[in-house]
Write a protein that holds these residues in place. Structure first.
Motif, short mmCIF file in Angstrom:
data_model
loop_
_atom_site.label_atom_id
_atom_site.label_comp_id
_atom_site.label_asym_id
_atom_site.label_seq_id
_atom_site.Cartn_x
_atom_site.Cartn_y
_atom_site.Cartn_z
N LEU A 71 14.14 -39.98 22.77
CA LEU A 71 13.51 -39.79 24.53
C LEU A 71 15.06 -39.16 24.87
O LEU A 71 14.19 -38.44 25.65
N SER A 72 16.21 -39.38 25.10
CA SER A 72 16.98 -38.76 25.64
C SER A 72 16.97 -37.14 25.61
O SER A 72 17.37 -36.75 26.43
N ARG A 73 16.65 -36.68 24.77
CA ARG A 73 16.44 -35.38 24.45
C ARG A 73 15.24 -34.83 24.93
O ARG A 73 15.52 -33.94 26.07
N ALA A 74 14.08 -35.33 24.93
CA ALA A 74 13.12 -35.22 25.32
C ALA A 74 13.29 -35.56 27.00
O ALA A 74 12.77 -33.86 27.90
N ILE A 75 14.19 -36.17 28.15
CA ILE A 75 13.82 -36.54 29.21
C ILE A 75 14.61 -35.18 29.60
O ILE A 75 14.92 -34.82 30.62
N SER A 79 6.74 -34.43 36.33
CA SER A 79 7.05 -33.87 35.31
C SER A 79 6.66 -34.83 34.23
O SER A 79 5.68 -34.72 32.91
N TYR A 80 7.56 -35.89 34.18
CA TYR A 80 7.23 -37.20 32.96
C TYR A 80 5.83 -38.44 33.41
O TYR A 80 5.52 -38.51 32.67
N VAL A 81 5.61 -37.95 34.81
CA VAL A 81 4.56 -38.94 35.10
C VAL A 81 3.25 -38.41 34.87
O VAL A 81 2.54 -38.67 34.16
N ALA A 82 3.04 -37.06 34.53
CA ALA A 82 2.43 -36.47 34.41
C ALA A 82 2.01 -36.22 32.76
O ALA A 82 0.87 -36.49 32.30
N VAL A 83 2.75 -36.73 31.77
CA VAL A 83 2.57 -36.84 30.87
C VAL A 83 2.29 -38.30 30.51
O VAL A 83 1.99 -38.98 29.44
N LEU A 84 3.60 -38.92 30.20
CA LEU A 84 3.06 -41.09 30.55
C LEU A 84 2.14 -41.46 30.70
O LEU A 84 1.79 -42.82 31.00
N GLY A 85 1.98 -40.84 32.68
CA GLY A 85 1.47 -42.13 33.60
C GLY A 85 2.11 -43.12 34.42
O GLY A 85 3.62 -43.65 33.66
N GLU A 106 2.20 -46.03 35.49
CA GLU A 106 2.56 -47.32 34.88
C GLU A 106 3.50 -47.56 33.77
O GLU A 106 4.25 -47.93 33.75
N LEU A 107 3.13 -46.14 32.92
CA LEU A 107 4.55 -46.10 31.58
C LEU A 107 5.47 -45.41 32.18
O LEU A 107 6.91 -46.28 31.72
N ALA A 108 5.23 -44.88 33.36
CA ALA A 108 7.22 -44.15 33.13
C ALA A 108 7.54 -45.62 34.34
O ALA A 108 9.11 -45.38 33.40
N ASP A 109 7.05 -45.77 35.12
CA ASP A 109 8.03 -46.69 35.89
C ASP A 109 8.06 -47.91 35.13
O ASP A 109 9.06 -48.78 34.67
N LEU A 110 7.32 -48.87 33.82
CA LEU A 110 7.61 -49.72 32.84
C LEU A 110 9.12 -48.97 31.92
O LEU A 110 9.74 -50.01 32.10
N LEU A 111 8.53 -47.97 31.34
CA LEU A 111 10.32 -47.51 30.60
C LEU A 111 11.38 -47.56 31.83
O LEU A 111 12.78 -47.63 30.75
N THR A 112 11.23 -46.95 32.71
CA THR A 112 12.34 -46.57 34.03
C THR A 112 12.66 -48.37 33.56
O THR A 112 14.45 -48.82 33.67
N SER A 113 11.98 -49.29 34.35
CA SER A 113 12.99 -50.25 34.71
C SER A 113 13.11 -50.79 33.04
O SER A 113 14.70 -51.89 33.17
N GLN A 114 12.51 -51.40 31.92
CA GLN A 114 13.29 -51.68 30.08
C GLN A 114 14.11 -50.89 30.17
O GLN A 114 14.98 -52.01 29.94
N GLN A 115 13.82 -49.90 30.47
CA GLN A 115 15.64 -48.81 30.73
C GLN A 115 17.19 -50.33 30.90
O GLN A 115 17.66 -49.94 30.41
N GLU A 116 17.12 -49.76 32.07
CA GLU A 116 17.79 -50.80 33.71
C GLU A 116 18.11 -51.72 32.90
O GLU A 116 19.06 -52.41 32.55
#
Length: 153
Positions: free
Chosen positions: A30-34, A127-133, A135-145
């Motif tokens: 994921l880090s390489r992709a982002i 860019s990442y919201v366009a791919v993930l949506g 809801e998922l982008a916010d959820l992933l960010t929150s869970q990673q934090e």
């Protein structure tokens, strides 16, 4: 060795299945992709994303300490020193020493980058919201934090 049987496709798939359930492997993937997406978004600024976020922090809080910058960016003091050295050489930030404390200030050249840095940050998220949506982008960010905070304890 030449006579060793080749593993079946199912066995080969099972042999690497552990990678897909390994947080270390999946987080690095994921880090390489982002990072690729962030590099593209920040290309217009002429800076790597980490430098862009550093300048944004310095603009928001002129006179911020190197210690505080290191903590906010989650990088070691030695890495931060190298980052600041490069930005200072480009004329974007300057240091002032007060006793044992080093304060970092934006220069006019650094301040002038603020609109393009903000735009790059917005482009990155778009860019990442366009791919993930969203809801998922916010959820992933929150869970990673949350996971990072727990693992750092």
């Amino acid at each position: 060795m030449a006579n060793e049987p080749k593993p079946s496709a199912a066995a080969a798939e099972a042999d690497d299945a552990f990678l897909h359930s390994c947080m270390y492997f999946t987080t690095n993937r994921l880090s390489r992709a982002i990072t690729r997406i962030a590099d593209e978004a920040f290309a217009t600024t002429g800076l790597a994303p980490a430098y862009g976020y550093l300048i944004r922090l310095v603009i928001v809080k002129p006179g911020i300490t190197q210690k505080e910058l290191s903590e906010k960016l989650y990088i070691t003091p030695s890495t931060l020193t190298r980052f600041i050295d490069k930005l200072q050489a480009k004329g974007m930030v300057e240091r002032q020493v007060q006793g044992k404390t080093v304060l970092v200030y934006p220069t006019e050249k650094g301040r002038a980058l603020e609109p393009s840095l903000r735009q790059a940050s917005k482009q990155l998220k778009a860019s990442y919201v366009a791919v993930l949506g969203e809801e998922l982008a916010d959820l992933l960010t929150s869970q990673q934090e949350q996971a990072s905070e727990q693992l750092e304890r």
